[in-house]
Design a protein around this motif. Structure first.
Motif, PDB file in Angstrom:
ATOM      1  N   LEU A  70       0.838  -1.205   0.000  1.00 22.19           N
ATOM      2  CA  LEU A  70       0.000   0.000   0.000  1.00 22.19           C
ATOM      3  C   LEU A  70       0.869   1.250   0.000  1.00 22.19           C
ATOM      4  O   LEU A  70       0.643   2.190  -0.769  1.00 22.19           O
ATOM      5  CB  LEU A  70      -0.923   0.005   1.217  1.00 22.19           C
ATOM      6  N   MET A 115      -5.108   8.529  -3.437  1.00 21.47           N
ATOM      7  CA  MET A 115      -5.763   7.703  -2.428  1.00 21.47           C
ATOM      8  C   MET A 115      -5.998   6.306  -2.990  1.00 21.47           C
ATOM      9  O   MET A 115      -6.134   6.123  -4.204  1.00 21.47           O
ATOM     10  CB  MET A 115      -7.080   8.334  -1.978  1.00 21.47           C
ATOM     11  N   ILE A 116      -6.051   5.320  -2.099  1.00 24.36           N
ATOM     12  CA  ILE A 116      -6.335   3.949  -2.481  1.00 24.36           C
ATOM     13  C   ILE A 116      -7.822   3.832  -2.809  1.00 24.36           C
ATOM     14  O   ILE A 116      -8.674   4.415  -2.132  1.00 24.36           O
ATOM     15  CB  ILE A 116      -5.970   2.975  -1.346  1.00 24.36           C
ATOM     16  N   THR A 117      -8.141   3.091  -3.867  1.00 25.74           N
ATOM     17  CA  THR A 117      -9.544   2.912  -4.254  1.00 25.74           C
ATOM     18  C   THR A 117      -9.763   1.462  -4.688  1.00 25.74           C
ATOM     19  O   THR A 117      -8.875   0.622  -4.583  1.00 25.74           O
ATOM     20  CB  THR A 117      -9.935   3.908  -5.360  1.00 25.74           C
ATOM     21  N   ALA A 121      -9.327  -0.602  -1.317  1.00 25.10           N
ATOM     22  CA  ALA A 121      -9.978   0.361  -0.428  1.00 25.10           C
ATOM     23  C   ALA A 121     -11.122  -0.291   0.335  1.00 25.10           C
ATOM     24  O   ALA A 121     -11.304  -0.042   1.534  1.00 25.10           O
ATOM     25  CB  ALA A 121     -10.489   1.555  -1.230  1.00 25.10           C
ATOM     26  N   HIS A 125     -11.902  -0.700   4.243  1.00 24.87           N
ATOM     27  CA  HIS A 125     -13.168  -0.279   4.854  1.00 24.87           C
ATOM     28  C   HIS A 125     -13.818  -1.414   5.652  1.00 24.87           C
ATOM     29  O   HIS A 125     -14.817  -1.188   6.326  1.00 24.87           O
ATOM     30  CB  HIS A 125     -14.133   0.212   3.779  1.00 24.87           C
ATOM     31  N   SER A 166     -11.095  12.134   0.847  1.00 22.39           N
ATOM     32  CA  SER A 166     -10.503  10.866   1.267  1.00 22.39           C
ATOM     33  C   SER A 166     -10.787  10.608   2.741  1.00 22.39           C
ATOM     34  O   SER A 166     -11.079  11.528   3.503  1.00 22.39           O
ATOM     35  CB  SER A 166      -8.990  10.880   1.029  1.00 22.39           C
ATOM     36  N   VAL A 174      -7.888   6.744   1.821  1.00 19.88           N
ATOM     37  CA  VAL A 174      -8.748   5.781   1.136  1.00 19.88           C
ATOM     38  C   VAL A 174      -9.943   6.510   0.541  1.00 19.88           C
ATOM     39  O   VAL A 174     -10.511   7.409   1.173  1.00 19.88           O
ATOM     40  CB  VAL A 174      -9.224   4.687   2.133  1.00 19.88           C
ATOM     41  N   ALA A 175     -10.324   6.135  -0.664  1.00 18.64           N
ATOM     42  CA  ALA A 175     -11.496   6.731  -1.307  1.00 18.64           C
ATOM     43  C   ALA A 175     -12.748   6.386  -0.514  1.00 18.64           C
ATOM     44  O   ALA A 175     -12.832   5.308   0.083  1.00 18.64           O
ATOM     45  CB  ALA A 175     -11.626   6.224  -2.738  1.00 18.64           C
ATOM     46  N   ALA A 180     -15.072   3.949  -4.179  1.00 21.11           N
ATOM     47  CA  ALA A 180     -14.308   2.706  -4.168  1.00 21.11           C
ATOM     48  C   ALA A 180     -15.112   1.562  -4.781  1.00 21.11           C
ATOM     49  O   ALA A 180     -14.572   0.726  -5.517  1.00 21.11           O
ATOM     50  CB  ALA A 180     -13.885   2.360  -2.742  1.00 21.11           C
TER      51      ALA A 180
END
Length: 366
Positions: A70, A115-117, A121, A125, A166, A174-175, A180
C-alpha cells in the motif's frame, strides 16, 4: 567509495518495525544520504533491498507485506513527475472518517493528491465480500487526471477529473465507499460478485442506494447489463428494507395505523402522487426518499438526480397547498434514528388539530 562498503546511514539499518521506513522513495533515500548508485547496488541480486515499483524501494528481501505494498503504491503515485505535472491535493476535512485504531502520528507521510480505491480500499473499509489485501495482485490508486503515470507492477492508476474527500484508515488515504465500489465494479465481469458487493454496501450501511447509483452512473457503469441488473435488485431490496423499518416505526412507537402504499387523487381530478403511508383524518403523508429508483425507460437509462428532486419538491408543494402535510424520510434516517423519525411523524399528526381542514382527496391502493 566502494559500493560494497557498509556506508548506509545508521538511520536506515534498524527500522524493520516501522513500515514508513521499510518502504522509501528514491527522493527520501537521498534525503537520508543514500545516493542513487548505492540504492541500485543494494537492489542487485543477493542484495539486502529490492525495488518494488519505479523509484520505490523495500528495505528488505522477501515478499512485501500488504502494508508495504500500500505504501509503495502511494509513494509511486505521489512521486514527482518527470513532466512536472502539478499536483492536485486530495480533499480531506470534516467528511473524513477516523477509526479508533487509526494512527494519529504527526509524522505520517504526505500522500497529497492520491488515495487507495477499488477492492483494496473496500478491504480497508472492512468489507467481507472482497478479497483480502494479501490476495490482491494489484492495488488501485486514484490520482488527478493530469498526472502522467502508467500502471505498473502492483500499482494500477485510476484517474479522476475531481478527487473525492478521502478517509484516513490506519494512516492510509482511502477513497469513500461509493467511489471505491464504483472503481471495484469496473473490474468485475461476474454478475454474482457485483450483486454481492452492492448488497454488502447497502445492507452494511456503508453507503445509501441513491449515492451508490450516482457513483456508478458517473463512472459510466450503468450501460453494462450485469451492473444494471444488480442495481435494479439492490434498489428493490433497499426500498423493501426501508418500508420494513417504516412499519416497525409505526408499530414500535405506538403511532396510529395509517393506510399503506396509496395513490392520492382529487375527486374527478388529476393524480396527486403516491404516499408510502397516509393518515386520512390528519391529512399527513409519509414518503420514502429513494430517488435513485429508475422510473421506467430503456434499460440503463437513469433519471437525473436534480430533475427527480425538483419533481419531488413540486409534488410536496402541491400537496401542502391542499392542506396535506408531507414528511420525507430517508432510508438512512430510518436506520440510524428510528425513534427520532417517529417523533417527527407524531408531531405532524398532533399539529393537524390546529390546521385548517385539508382538501378532500381520494385514496386508492397503489
Amino acid at each position: 567509495m566502494n559500493n560494497n562498503a557498509p556506508a548506509v546511514p545508521l538511520l536506515l539499518t534498524n527500522l524493520s518495525g516501522d513500515v514508513q521506513h521499510r518502504v522509501l522513495s528514491l527522493a527520501q533515500l537521498r534525503e537520508h544520504g543514500v545516493p542513487a548508485g548505492r540504492v541500485a547496488a543494494r537492489c542487485r541480486p543477493g542484495g539486502p533491498w529490492q525495488q518494488l515499483l519505479p523509484g520505490v524501494y523495500v528495505l528488505h528481501t522477501g515478499t512485501p507485506t500488504s502494508e508495504e505494498r500500500l505504501r509503495a503504491v502511494l509513494l509511486y503515485a505521489v512521486r514527482p513527475s518527470a513532466e512536472g505535472a502539478k499536483e492536485v491535493p486530495a480533499q480531506t476535512g470534516p467528511q473524513s472518517a477516523r477509526r479508533p485504531s487509526e494512527s494519529r502520528a504527526s509524522t505520517a507521510p504526505p500522500y497529497s493528491g492520491v488515495m487507495i480505491t477499488g477492492l483494496a480500499a473496500l478491504a480497508l473499509h472492512g468489507f467481507s465480500s472482497t478479497p483480502s489485501l494479501p490476495s490482491l495482485t494489484h492495488i488501485n490508486v486514484l490520482v488527478p487526471r493530469t498526472r502522467r503515470l502508467r500502471s505498473t507492477g502492483c500499482a494500477r492508476i485510476i484517474r479522476a477529473h475531481a478527487l473525492p474527500w478521502s478517509e484516513q484508515i490506519e494512516g492510509v488515504p482511502v477513497a469513500p465507499v461509493g467511489r471505491a465500489v464504483a472503481d471495484a465494479v469496473a473490474e468485475l465481469s461476474d454478475a454474482d460478485s457485483v450483486v454481492g458487493l452492492l448488497t454488502e454496501t447497502v445492507r452494511g450501511g456503508h453507503c445509501e442506494p441513491a449515492a451508490l447509483v450516482r457513483e456508478l452512473n458517473q463512472s459510466g457503469l450503468l450501460v453494462r447489463p450485469h451492473v444494471v441488473d444488480a442495481v435494479d435488485a439492490l434498489l428493490a431490496e433497499g426500498r423493501s428494507l426501508a418500508e420494513g423499518r417504516l412499519y416497525e416505526m409505526v408499530r414500535t412507537y405506538g403511532l396510529p395505523a395509517p393506510v399503506w402504499n396509496v395513490d392520492l387523487r382529487l375527486p374527478g381530478g388529476p393524480h396527486l402522487g403516491g404516499a408510502d403511508a397516509y393518515w386520512p383524518e390528519q391529512a399527513v403523508a409519509v414518503e420514502l426518499d429513494t430517488r435513485a429508483q429508475r422510473q421506467g425507460g430503456r434499460k440503463g437509462e437513469w433519471p437525473d438526480d436534480d430533475a427527480q428532486w425538483s419533481a419531488t419538491v413540486r409534488k410536496r408543494e402541491h400537496l401542502e397547498r391542499l392542506g396535506i402535510t408531507v414528511v420525507h424520510l430517508t432510508p438512512r434516517k430510518l436506520r440510524e434514528s428510528l425513534e427520532q423519525q417517529a417523533t417527527v411523524v407524531r408531531t405532524a399528526l398532533t399539529a393537524a388539530d390546529g390546521r385548517d381542514p385539508a382538501a378532500r382527496v381520494v385514496v386508492l391502493p397503489r
